[in-house]
Design a protein around this motif. Structure first.
Motif, PDB file in Angstrom:
ATOM      1  N   LEU A   1      10.656   9.746   7.561  1.00 42.04           N
ATOM      2  CA  LEU A   1      10.270   8.380   7.915  1.00 42.04           C
ATOM      3  C   LEU A   1       9.947   7.545   6.676  1.00 42.04           C
ATOM      4  O   LEU A   1      10.319   6.378   6.589  1.00 42.04           O
ATOM      5  N   GLN A   2       9.258   8.147   5.719  1.00 36.38           N
ATOM      6  CA  GLN A   2       8.942   7.438   4.475  1.00 36.38           C
ATOM      7  C   GLN A   2      10.210   7.108   3.696  1.00 36.38           C
ATOM      8  O   GLN A   2      10.347   6.010   3.159  1.00 36.38           O
ATOM      9  N   THR A   3      11.130   8.063   3.645  1.00 38.49           N
ATOM     10  CA  THR A   3      12.401   7.838   2.949  1.00 38.49           C
ATOM     11  C   THR A   3      13.172   6.711   3.602  1.00 38.49           C
ATOM     12  O   THR A   3      13.744   5.847   2.918  1.00 38.49           O
TER      13      THR A   3
ATOM     14  N   ALA B   1      14.114   3.093   1.907  1.00 43.07           N
ATOM     15  CA  ALA B   1      15.509   2.640   1.886  1.00 43.07           C
ATOM     16  C   ALA B   1      15.631   1.227   2.453  1.00 43.07           C
ATOM     17  O   ALA B   1      16.371   0.390   1.911  1.00 43.07           O
ATOM     18  N   LYS B   2      14.901   0.937   3.522  1.00 42.29           N
ATOM     19  CA  LYS B   2      14.934  -0.403   4.118  1.00 42.29           C
ATOM     20  C   LYS B   2      14.349  -1.438   3.163  1.00 42.29           C
ATOM     21  O   LYS B   2      14.892  -2.536   3.019  1.00 42.29           O
TER      22      LYS B   2
ATOM     23  N   GLY C   1      16.860  12.244  -4.104  1.00 45.94           N
ATOM     24  CA  GLY C   1      15.962  11.598  -5.033  1.00 45.94           C
ATOM     25  C   GLY C   1      14.528  11.470  -4.558  1.00 45.94           C
ATOM     26  O   GLY C   1      13.715  10.861  -5.221  1.00 45.94           O
ATOM     27  N   ALA C   2      14.238  12.030  -3.407  1.00 43.91           N
ATOM     28  CA  ALA C   2      12.883  11.907  -2.865  1.00 43.91           C
ATOM     29  C   ALA C   2      11.919  12.887  -3.511  1.00 43.91           C
ATOM     30  O   ALA C   2      10.787  12.984  -3.129  1.00 43.91           O
TER      31      ALA C   2
ATOM     32  N   GLN D   1       0.832  -1.203   0.000  1.00 46.23           N
ATOM     33  CA  GLN D   1       0.000   0.000   0.000  1.00 46.23           C
ATOM     34  C   GLN D   1       0.867   1.253   0.000  1.00 46.23           C
ATOM     35  O   GLN D   1       0.602   2.214  -0.731  1.00 46.23           O
ATOM     36  N   PHE D   2       1.912   1.244   0.806  1.00 45.20           N
ATOM     37  CA  PHE D   2       2.840   2.376   0.876  1.00 45.20           C
ATOM     38  C   PHE D   2       3.494   2.607  -0.485  1.00 45.20           C
ATOM     39  O   PHE D   2       3.519   3.735  -1.000  1.00 45.20           O
TER      40      PHE D   2
END
Length: 67
Positions: free
Chosen positions: A44-46, A50-51, A65-66, A29-30
């Motif tokens: 937090l989204q970045t 990355a994870k 790049g975000a 979903q994310f």
């Protein structure tokens, strides 16, 4: 040969969604949301993106790049 970092979060999200990587429903979903939304990612989204990229063995997001 080292793969190039993703230039933006939308390309990274699409690579994860289309790559056959095992994802949770929440992660899917994310990724779907950030693939279609050009808004800048929060810190937090970045970090989460990355994870997910690291877990899948994909190149990281390029610095800045975000979008």
């Amino acid at each position: 040969m080292t793969e190039r970092p993703f230039s933006d979060h939308r390309a990274a999200a699409l690579a994860l969604l289309n790559g056959g990587h095992r994802l949770s429903r929440k992660a899917g979903q994310f990724l779907g949301q950030i693939a279609v939304d050009p808004s800048p990612l929060s810190e937090l989204q970045t970090d989460w993106l990355a994870k997910l990229l690291g877990k899948a063995g994909l190149p990281p997001l390029a610095t800045g790049g975000a979008l």
